[in-house]
Design a protein around this motif. Structure first.
Motif, mmCIF file in Angstrom:
data_model
loop_
_atom_site.group_PDB
_atom_site.id
_atom_site.type_symbol
_atom_site.label_atom_id
_atom_site.label_comp_id
_atom_site.label_asym_id
_atom_site.label_seq_id
_atom_site.Cartn_x
_atom_site.Cartn_y
_atom_site.Cartn_z
ATOM 1 N N ALA A 422 -5.704 -39.160 -34.389
ATOM 2 C CA ALA A 422 -5.221 -38.233 -33.371
ATOM 3 C C ALA A 422 -5.828 -36.867 -33.663
ATOM 4 C CB ALA A 422 -3.702 -38.151 -33.424
ATOM 5 N N PRO A 423 -6.004 -36.066 -32.633
ATOM 6 C CA PRO A 423 -6.565 -34.731 -32.882
ATOM 7 C C PRO A 423 -5.632 -33.913 -33.778
ATOM 8 C CG PRO A 423 -6.317 -35.161 -30.522
ATOM 9 C CD PRO A 423 -5.667 -36.292 -31.227
ATOM 10 N N LEU A 424 -6.191 -32.896 -34.443
ATOM 11 C CA LEU A 424 -5.414 -32.058 -35.349
ATOM 12 C C LEU A 424 -4.468 -31.187 -34.536
ATOM 13 C CD1 LEU A 424 -4.995 -31.146 -38.281
ATOM 14 C CD2 LEU A 424 -6.715 -29.368 -37.863
ATOM 15 N N ARG A 425 -3.194 -31.304 -34.879
ATOM 16 C CA ARG A 425 -2.219 -30.494 -34.160
ATOM 17 C C ARG A 425 -2.169 -29.101 -34.782
ATOM 18 N NH1 ARG A 425 1.406 -32.518 -31.329
ATOM 19 N NH2 ARG A 425 3.035 -31.281 -32.318
ATOM 20 N N VAL A 426 -1.888 -28.112 -33.930
ATOM 21 C CA VAL A 426 -1.905 -26.716 -34.386
ATOM 22 C C VAL A 426 -0.945 -26.517 -35.559
ATOM 23 C CG1 VAL A 426 -1.340 -24.353 -33.710
ATOM 24 C CG2 VAL A 426 -2.650 -25.809 -32.180
ATOM 25 N N ASP A 427 0.228 -27.117 -35.460
ATOM 26 C CA ASP A 427 1.185 -26.880 -36.532
ATOM 27 C C ASP A 427 0.782 -27.574 -37.826
ATOM 28 O OD1 ASP A 427 3.555 -25.440 -37.189
ATOM 29 O OD2 ASP A 427 4.444 -27.405 -37.612
ATOM 30 N N VAL A 557 14.073 -33.435 -31.281
ATOM 31 C CA VAL A 557 13.675 -32.538 -32.373
ATOM 32 C C VAL A 557 12.155 -32.351 -32.416
ATOM 33 C CG1 VAL A 557 13.625 -32.259 -34.884
ATOM 34 C CG2 VAL A 557 15.772 -32.834 -33.725
ATOM 35 N N PRO A 558 11.370 -33.457 -32.481
ATOM 36 C CA PRO A 558 9.912 -33.229 -32.460
ATOM 37 C C PRO A 558 9.415 -32.634 -31.148
ATOM 38 C CG PRO A 558 10.411 -35.584 -32.397
ATOM 39 C CD PRO A 558 11.705 -34.880 -32.652
ATOM 40 N N LEU A 559 10.104 -32.966 -30.053
ATOM 41 C CA LEU A 559 9.681 -32.439 -28.760
ATOM 42 C C LEU A 559 9.823 -30.912 -28.723
ATOM 43 C CD1 LEU A 559 8.814 -32.819 -25.812
ATOM 44 C CD2 LEU A 559 11.229 -33.123 -25.230
ATOM 45 N N LEU A 560 10.976 -30.436 -29.192
ATOM 46 C CA LEU A 560 11.197 -28.986 -29.175
ATOM 47 C C LEU A 560 10.231 -28.285 -30.114
ATOM 48 C CD1 LEU A 560 15.096 -28.776 -28.972
ATOM 49 C CD2 LEU A 560 13.417 -28.352 -27.153
ATOM 50 N N GLU A 561 9.924 -28.935 -31.237
ATOM 51 C CA GLU A 561 8.973 -28.353 -32.172
ATOM 52 C C GLU A 561 7.589 -28.242 -31.513
ATOM 53 O OE1 GLU A 561 9.477 -29.873 -36.168
ATOM 54 O OE2 GLU A 561 7.329 -29.506 -36.473
ATOM 55 N N HIS A 562 7.242 -29.306 -30.813
ATOM 56 C CA HIS A 562 5.967 -29.329 -30.106
ATOM 57 C C HIS A 562 5.891 -28.182 -29.091
ATOM 58 C CE1 HIS A 562 2.603 -30.939 -27.764
ATOM 59 N NE2 HIS A 562 3.351 -30.791 -26.682
ATOM 60 N N LEU A 563 6.959 -28.007 -28.335
ATOM 61 C CA LEU A 563 6.965 -26.965 -27.306
ATOM 62 C C LEU A 563 6.893 -25.575 -27.932
ATOM 63 C CD1 LEU A 563 9.617 -28.462 -24.852
ATOM 64 C CD2 LEU A 563 7.135 -28.312 -24.499
ATOM 65 N N ALA A 564 7.598 -25.420 -29.058
ATOM 66 C CA ALA A 564 7.581 -24.121 -29.737
ATOM 67 C C ALA A 564 6.178 -23.813 -30.251
ATOM 68 C CB ALA A 564 8.588 -24.110 -30.890
ATOM 69 N N ASN A 565 5.532 -24.838 -30.816
ATOM 70 C CA ASN A 565 4.189 -24.623 -31.344
ATOM 71 C C ASN A 565 3.185 -24.280 -30.255
ATOM 72 O OD1 ASN A 565 4.972 -25.016 -33.926
ATOM 73 N ND2 ASN A 565 4.543 -27.221 -33.892
ATOM 74 N N GLU A 566 3.457 -24.779 -29.076
ATOM 75 C CA GLU A 566 2.565 -24.452 -27.972
ATOM 76 C C GLU A 566 2.915 -23.126 -27.338
ATOM 77 O OE1 GLU A 566 2.400 -27.811 -25.237
ATOM 78 O OE2 GLU A 566 0.466 -28.150 -26.207
#
Ligand SMILES: Nc1nc2c(ncn2[C@@H]2O[C@H](COP(=O)(O)OP(=O)(O)OP(=O)(O)O)[C@@H](O)[C@H]2O)c(=O)[nH]1
Ligand SMILES: [Mg+2]
Length: 581
Positions: A422-427, A557-566
């Motif tokens: 998977a591509p490198l995620r920003v976080d 939980v991961p969804l909110l983290e994802h949204l915050a990171n974006e």
């Protein structure tokens, strides 16, 4: 306006000289006048050719050295007084040691009581002593407060002295060391001090460093006259709204809010004394403040001070160290936020590091030592930011920027080389590079890389989806159209021809978001859920988001983290979130 402090042995004629010069009485207390002895600081002033000169008159008696130090602490120039008949005496020497510790560079020598004895001999000895200190070669004048002989020459020499004083920064944050606090019936508390830098105006809010309490300047006076503003260097008297007797007093510091940090532990370089010769318990003087401190020697000229109460210290501050036998010497503050000693040998290693610290605050070495630092943090410790922020208020050491950029490029390259990854995620990049703020990741991206949907991708990455994958995704999108918030799993997707490699490719193409093996979402589902969250009362909790989306904790939980990171949601207090930037 200029401010000059006196210095010199008891009874050498400091106060008499100021009385003759200014026509004002520096000994404010009845007891002082009765005993002919200065006990506490006195404040007088006069008009002079280049503007008013205010004097802080200090006591010469050895018992009151503490008061003397409170007077000279923030003052840039000194009128050193030695009596012609007594010559150089113990407190002449002690005061000189203190001035040297504070690195006072501007001074004038007055040999008083010239009516009693010829001043030359006393002058010779005093000039020799003073010449060895930061004051260097100073001009001298013989003078008699009794007959007025030499007063015109003294005035002329004072004019020359103030003409040579360096200008003070008028926009510096305020750190006013209070040397007196008293109450006036009907007005409340008034505090006075020597403003060394900055400008104070009526209506300004100042923060008391000791408590964090804020006060508005209701009335401002300089030389007993109202002023709308006072620009350093100046003697100021402030009437503080809402302050009561005892709230603010000598040794307190009034600060520009947010411009400082209280420091109880500081690493120092001693000046004119060796740490090993000092007792473990001392008094440290800075500005008008005196506090007990513990001293732990580190190197031949470095030590750690632990203060009994925190002070708003800055890197580069000069302090005076005193023990029960008198002024021991001084020190320059090297670090106001030093590392805690953990493992064995930490103190020795620290001594080695401190050897490399410059005496004057140096923004670049401060930044290099830290790697990352917020602009405001540097300013709070008295250090000018040496480079502009990379993003937000984050400064990054110039060499580190290059290193991080290279590492980030390598991380991304490793992922792109593997089609099933998977591509490198920003976080993840933030964690991998140990960055203090996720916003630094996009700022560190090399050219040719971009952030899309929370992932780092080559900017030119074409939509390389194989036709079969594209068809599978289209069918999936069609099936879930209008289905609301639906979570997919790898296990469900595999039979549709969407294995791990295909999911990774779809993620790169911004069609899928894979948060965990069994939390895979269509990108449009993620976009849609933002509308649901935006409709919630703001801010909202993770629990509220879960309920609104009708899903489980494991997903939200991961969804909110994802949204915050974006940057599509923002964390506010207590784990609450809001949507939007
Ligand atoms: N003859 C003569 N006496 C002086 C002169 N200047 C001061 N005195 C006297 O010396 C004594 C001490 O003078 P102060 O001005 O109080 O000395 P000081 O340096 O302020 O003393 P402390 O503040 O206690 O350190 C007083 O009795 C003064 O009258 C002078 O020029 N000539
Ligand atoms: Mg006096």
């Amino acid at each position: 306006m200029f401010v000059i402090a006196t210095a010199g042995h008891v009874d050498h004629g400091k106060s008499a000289l100021l009385r003759a010069l200014t026509g004002m009485e520096p000994d404010r207390w009845e007891e002082e006048q009765r005993r002919g002895l200065t006990i506490d600081l006195g404040f007088v002033w006069m008009e002079a050719a280049r503007g008013p000169i205010a004097f802080v008159d200090v006591p010469g008696h050895e018992r009151f050295v503490g008061n003397m130090l409170a007077g000279v602490g923030p003052v840039p120039a000194v009128l050193f007084v030695v009596a012609a008949d007594e010559g150089w005496m113990p407190q002449s020497a002690e005061h000189l040691t203190a001035l040297h510790a504070l690195e006072v560079r501007h001074g004038l020598l007055a040999i008083t009581k010239s009516d009693v004895m010829e001043p030359e001999l006393a002058a010779e000895e005093a000039l020799l002593q003073i010449g060895r200190t930061s004051l260097g070669d100073v001009p001298w004048v013989g003078v008699s407060a009794r007959t007025g002989d030499g007063l015109p020459e003294l005035r002329a020499a004072l004019d020359d002295l103030v003409a040579g004083l360096p200008a003070s920064d008028p926009v510096a944050p305020i750190r006013l060391w209070v040397d007196r606090g008293f109450t006036i019936r009907g007005a409340g508390l008034v505090v006075t001090g020597t403003l060394a830098a900055g400008t104070i105006r009526v209506g300004d809010t100042l923060e008391l460093a000791r408590t964090g309490e804020r006060y508005v300047v209701r009335e401002l006076q300089s030389m007993n006259r109202h002023a709308d503003e006072a620009v350093a260097v100046a003697r100021v008297a402030l009437n503080l709204r809402g302050a009561h007797r005892g709230d603010v007093g000598r040794g307190d510091a009034l600060m520009t809010p947010g411009s400082y940090r209280g420091t109880a532990v500081a690493d120092i370089r001693t000046r004119h004394c060796a740490p090993d010769d000092l007792p473990p318990g001392l008094l440290v003087h800075i500005g008008a403040a005196t506090v007990d401190c513990g001293l732990r020697p580190l190197g031949p000229d470095t030590a750690r001070l632990t203060l009994s109460s925190p002070l708003p210290l800055r890197v580069g501050d000069r302090v005076v160290l005193r023990h029960d036998r008198g002024v021991a010497g001084g020190a320059v503050v090297l670090d106001v936020d030093p590392p805690v000693f953990g493992r064995r040998g930490a103190a020795r290693r620290r001594a080695g590091q401190l050897d490399g610290y410059p005496d004057a605050p140096d923004g670049l070495s401060e930044l290099r030592r830290r790697g990352f630092v917020r602009e405001g943090t540097l300013r709070q410790i008295g250090v000018e930011p040496p480079v502009p922020p990379l993003v937000g208020d984050w400064l990054v050491a110039p060499e580190l920027v290059g290193t991080l950029r290279d590492r980030l490029t390598a991380l991304v390259a490793a992922r792109t080389a593997d089609p099933s990854a998977a591509p490198l995620r920003v976080d993840d990049a933030r964690k991998e590079l140990d960055l203090p703020d996720v916003r630094l990741v996009p700022a560190l991206l090399a050219e040719g890389l971009t952030v899309r949907h929370g992932m780092i991708l080559p900017a030119s990455a074409p939509d390389q989806l194989a036709p079969a994958v594209r068809d599978a995704l289209a069918a999936l999108e069609k099936r879930l159209d209008g289905a609301g918030f639906t979570v997919l799993t790898e296990a469900e997707l595999a039979p549709l021809g969407l294995g791990r490699a295909e999911i990774a490719a779809a993620a790169r193409a911004a069609r899928l978001v894979r948060l965990a093996p069994d939390v895979v979402l269509l990108t449009r589902t993620v976009d849609g859920c933002l509308d649901v969250l935006a409709a919630l009362p703001q801010p909202f909790t993770a629990g509220e988001a879960r309920e609104a989306l009708g899903t489980s904790r494991k997903v939200v939980v991961p969804l909110l983290e994802h949204l915050a990171n974006e940057g599509r949601t923002r964390r506010v207090v207590d784990g609450h979130l809001v949507t939007g930037r």
